[in-house]
Design an enzyme around this catalytic site. Structure first.
Site, PDB file in Angstrom:
ATOM      1  N   ASN A 195      -6.498 -13.616   0.167  1.00 38.92           N
ATOM      2  CA  ASN A 195      -5.206 -13.656  -0.524  1.00 38.92           C
ATOM      3  C   ASN A 195      -4.151 -14.024   0.526  1.00 38.92           C
ATOM      4  O   ASN A 195      -3.773 -13.191   1.344  1.00 38.92           O
ATOM      5  CB  ASN A 195      -4.926 -12.277  -1.136  1.00 38.92           C
ATOM      6  CG  ASN A 195      -3.627 -12.240  -1.910  1.00 38.92           C
ATOM      7  OD1 ASN A 195      -2.847 -13.199  -1.906  1.00 38.92           O
ATOM      8  ND2 ASN A 195      -3.376 -11.128  -2.563  1.00 38.92           N
ATOM      9  N   ARG A 200      -7.224 -16.148  -4.050  1.00 39.99           N
ATOM     10  CA  ARG A 200      -6.221 -15.876  -5.072  1.00 39.99           C
ATOM     11  C   ARG A 200      -5.149 -16.955  -4.980  1.00 39.99           C
ATOM     12  O   ARG A 200      -4.635 -17.228  -3.891  1.00 39.99           O
ATOM     13  CB  ARG A 200      -5.586 -14.513  -4.829  1.00 39.99           C
ATOM     14  CG  ARG A 200      -4.394 -14.286  -5.719  1.00 39.99           C
ATOM     15  CD  ARG A 200      -3.758 -12.936  -5.465  1.00 39.99           C
ATOM     16  NE  ARG A 200      -2.681 -12.724  -6.405  1.00 39.99           N
ATOM     17  CZ  ARG A 200      -1.423 -12.489  -6.060  1.00 39.99           C
ATOM     18  NH1 ARG A 200      -1.074 -12.427  -4.781  1.00 39.99           N
ATOM     19  NH2 ARG A 200      -0.505 -12.304  -6.974  1.00 39.99           N
ATOM     20  N   HIS A 207      -0.385 -11.503 -12.857  1.00 38.18           N
ATOM     21  CA  HIS A 207      -1.285 -10.333 -12.769  1.00 38.18           C
ATOM     22  C   HIS A 207      -2.504 -10.512 -13.681  1.00 38.18           C
ATOM     23  O   HIS A 207      -3.135  -9.532 -14.078  1.00 38.18           O
ATOM     24  CB  HIS A 207      -0.580  -9.021 -13.210  1.00 38.18           C
ATOM     25  CG  HIS A 207       0.485  -8.538 -12.290  1.00 38.18           C
ATOM     26  ND1 HIS A 207       1.599  -7.885 -12.761  1.00 38.18           N
ATOM     27  CD2 HIS A 207       0.607  -8.588 -10.947  1.00 38.18           C
ATOM     28  CE1 HIS A 207       2.384  -7.548 -11.732  1.00 38.18           C
ATOM     29  NE2 HIS A 207       1.801  -7.977 -10.629  1.00 38.18           N
ATOM     30  N   ARG A 218      12.841  -5.966  -8.770  1.00 45.83           N
ATOM     31  CA  ARG A 218      13.224  -7.033  -9.704  1.00 45.83           C
ATOM     32  C   ARG A 218      13.871  -6.451 -10.957  1.00 45.83           C
ATOM     33  O   ARG A 218      13.447  -5.412 -11.455  1.00 45.83           O
ATOM     34  CB  ARG A 218      11.991  -7.837 -10.144  1.00 45.83           C
ATOM     35  CG  ARG A 218      11.345  -8.633  -9.040  1.00 45.83           C
ATOM     36  CD  ARG A 218      10.253  -9.547  -9.622  1.00 45.83           C
ATOM     37  NE  ARG A 218       9.445 -10.110  -8.568  1.00 45.83           N
ATOM     38  CZ  ARG A 218       8.119  -9.968  -8.479  1.00 45.83           C
ATOM     39  NH1 ARG A 218       7.437  -9.301  -9.388  1.00 45.83           N
ATOM     40  NH2 ARG A 218       7.464 -10.522  -7.485  1.00 45.83           N
ATOM     41  N   GLU A 268      -8.422  -6.254  -7.950  1.00 53.10           N
ATOM     42  CA  GLU A 268      -8.277  -7.703  -8.107  1.00 53.10           C
ATOM     43  C   GLU A 268      -9.255  -8.462  -7.211  1.00 53.10           C
ATOM     44  O   GLU A 268      -9.774  -9.508  -7.596  1.00 53.10           O
ATOM     45  CB  GLU A 268      -6.823  -8.110  -7.824  1.00 53.10           C
ATOM     46  CG  GLU A 268      -5.901  -7.619  -8.934  1.00 53.10           C
ATOM     47  CD  GLU A 268      -4.431  -7.665  -8.588  1.00 53.10           C
ATOM     48  OE1 GLU A 268      -3.811  -8.693  -8.869  1.00 53.10           O
ATOM     49  OE2 GLU A 268      -3.902  -6.682  -8.047  1.00 53.10           O
TER      50      GLU A 268
END
Ligand code: AMP
Length: 399
Positions: free
Chosen positions: A8, A94, A183, A244, A387
Site C-alpha cells: 500500500n 492497493r 473503502h 473531514r 484490507e
C-alpha cells in the site's frame, strides 16, 4: 505454501505485508516512511511460529520508493522470514481510484499503469504515488505477477440513480464527475465475512456496513453487491470523519471564497484536514474525544453528537433503500472498538428491529461477534476488517 506480498504505497511511504494464503496468516508486515529524506524510517515486524511479533527498525537515508523496497528486502534477509523459503507468488497493490474503468482486480501491464496514472485527475494525491510504488515493486519482484486492487471497485455495482449527481449532465460527463465510493475492499471483506460467520449465502443478505476509522463510510450491500455508499467523487462526502467535514452544503465553499478570500487549496485543506471531529473539538482520535465528552467538555460532546447524528441519518436512509435489512456491521478502528459510538448510533431503534445487547456490545474481543440481542430481527455484528488479506485473496483469484 503460497505467499502473497501486499503493498500500500503513499507519496512518501509504503506499508507491506507478507501473507501465507493456505492458513491466511501474516508472516511479516512493515512500514517505510519519510521516503525522500535522510531520515527515512523502516519498521519491520516478523511473526514467529508461535505468533509473537518481533520488531526491528532503522532510520536511514532513502531517496525514493526503489530504495525503499531495497531496504525492505534487506530487512527480510536479515531478520526473516526468508523470502527464499516464502517466495511471494504475486504482489498485490492497493490503488485508491479506479474510476469507472476498473471494477475488478487486474494484473498490471504498462497499459494498466497508464490508465491508473490517467485517473490521477480524480485522485491527485494517491494515484501517482500508487503507480510509483508499483513500478518500484516491479523492479524488486520482476518475476511474479503484480495485481492492482482498487478501493473504488466494489462500488462499481452502484446503479446510475445512486451514483449520478444532479449536476449538469454534460459537465459531469466531461469531467467524470459522479459518485465512485471508497473503502470498497473493506466493505466487501466484512460483508462476506459476516455471511460466512452466520452460515448464510451473501447473495441472500441485505447488509449495512459502517466502516468507521479515521476515514469513515457507510455502504448498503444487497446480495453481496454495493448499491449505495456514502463517499463520492472523493472520500470527502458523507459521514463526519476524523478531520473531514463529510456532507456540507457546497455553497459553503462559495461563501468562504467570497467572504474569507479562501482559494481552492485552502478550502481543500480546511474541508479535508482541519474539520470533522478535529475541527469541532480539537480531538481527531475517537478515544480522546469520548473521554473529553464524558468529562463534560461541551465542544467534545457536541462533536460526538454531530458524528452520531450523521450516522443515524445515513443508517435510516440505507434502511429505506434496502427495504429489508438482515445485518448491520461495524468495522475499522472506531467501529470495532468504540462500544459507546455503537450504542449511541443504535439507540432508540427497537421499533425498526434493531436491539443492541448492552453486555455483548461492551465485551471486548478480537474476532467477529454478534452484539444484538437474540430477539433483534436485525443482527448487529462487529467484524474486524483486514484490507490486506482481502487484497491478497483478490490477487490470488486473478493469477
Ligand atoms: P483506523 O483508521 O481504522 O485505524 O481507525 C482509527 C480510529 O479508531 C481513531 O479515531 C481511533 O481513535 C479509533 N480507535 C482505535 N481504538 C479505539 C478504542 N479503543 N476506542 C475508541 N476508538 C478507537
Amino acid at each position: 505454501m503460497t505467499s502473497v506480498l501486499v503493498i500500500n504505497s503513499g507519496s512518501s511511504s509504503f506499508k507491506y505485508q507478507l501473507i501465507e494464503m493456505d492458513a491466511e496468516t501474516t508472516l511479516a508486515r512493515g512500514l517505510v516512511e519519510r521516503i525522500g529524506t535522510d531520515e527515512a524510517h523502516i519498521v519491520h515486524h516478523d511473526v514467529t511460529d508461535s505468533g509473537e511479533e518481533e520488531t526491528h527498525e532503522q532510520t536511514r537515508a532513502i531517496r525514493n520508493h526503489t530504495e525503499g523496497f531495497a531496504a525492505m528486502l534487506d530487512f527480510f534477509a536479515e531478520h526473516g522470514p526468508s523470502l527464499t523459503e516464502h517466495p511471494p507468488v504475486a504482489v498485490g497493490h492497493r490503488v485508491v481510484h479506479g474510476g469507472a474503468r476498473f471494477f475488478e482486480p487486474t494484473v498490471v501491464t504498462n497499459l494498466v499503469k497508464i490508465n491508473i496514472q490517467d485517473l490521477s485527475e480524480l485522485a491527485p494525491l494517491h494515484n501517482p504515488a500508487n503507480v510509483e510504488g508499483i513500478t518500484a515493486a516491479q523492479e524488486s519482484f520482476p518475476d511474479v505477477p503484480h495485481v492492482v486492487v482498487f478501493d473504488t471497485a466494489f462500488h462499481q455495482t452502484l446503479p446510475p440513480k445512486a451514483y449520478t449527481y444532479a449536476l449538469d449532465a454534460a459537465t459531469a460527463e466531461r469531467y467524470r464527475v459522479r459518485k465512485y465510493g471508497f473503502h470498497g475492499t473493506s466493505h466487501k471483506f466484512v460483508s462476506e465475512e459476516a455471511a460466512r460467520f452466520l452460515e448464510r449465502d451473501v447473495a441472500d443478505l441485505n447488509q449495512i456496513v459502517l466502516h468507521l476509522g479515521n476515514g469513515a463510510s457507510m455502504t448498503a450491500v444487497r446480495g453481496g453487491k454495493s448499491v449505495e455508499t456514502s463517499m463520492g467523487l472523493t472520500p470527502l462526502e458523507g459521514l463526519v470523519m476524523g478531520t473531514r467535514t463529510g456532507d456540507i452544503d457546497p455553497a459553503v465553499a462559495f461563501h468562504l471564497h467570497r467572504r474569507a478570500d479562501m482559494g481552492v487549496a485552502e478550502l481543500d485543506d480546511l474541508f479535508n484536514k482541519k474539520s470533522g471531529i478535529y475541527g469541532l473539538s480539537g480531538h481527531r482520535d475517537m478515544r480522546d474525544l469520548t473521554e473529553s465528552a464524558n468529562r463534560g467538555d461541551t465542544a467534545s460532546r457536541n462533536a460526538l453528537d454531530v458524528y452520531v447524528h450523521r450516522l443515524k441519518q445515513y443508517l435510516g436512509g440505507y434502511f429505506f433503500q434496502l427495504g429489508h435489512v438482515d445485518t448491520v456491521i461495524f468495522t475499522a478502528g472506531i467501529g470495532e472498538n468504540s462500544a459507546e459510538v455503537r450504542a449511541e448510533t443504535l439507540d432508540g431503534l427497537q421499533n425498526y428491529g434493531i436491539e443492541l445487547d448492552a453486555a455483548r456490545n461492551e465485551r471486548r474481543g478480537d474476532g467477529i461477534r454478534v452484539i444484538s440481542t437474540d430477539e433483534s430481527s436485525v443482527t448487529v455484528l462487529v467484524v474486524p476488517t483486514n484490507e490486506e488479506l482481502e487484497i491478497a485473496r483478490q490477487t490470488l483469484s486473478v493469477i
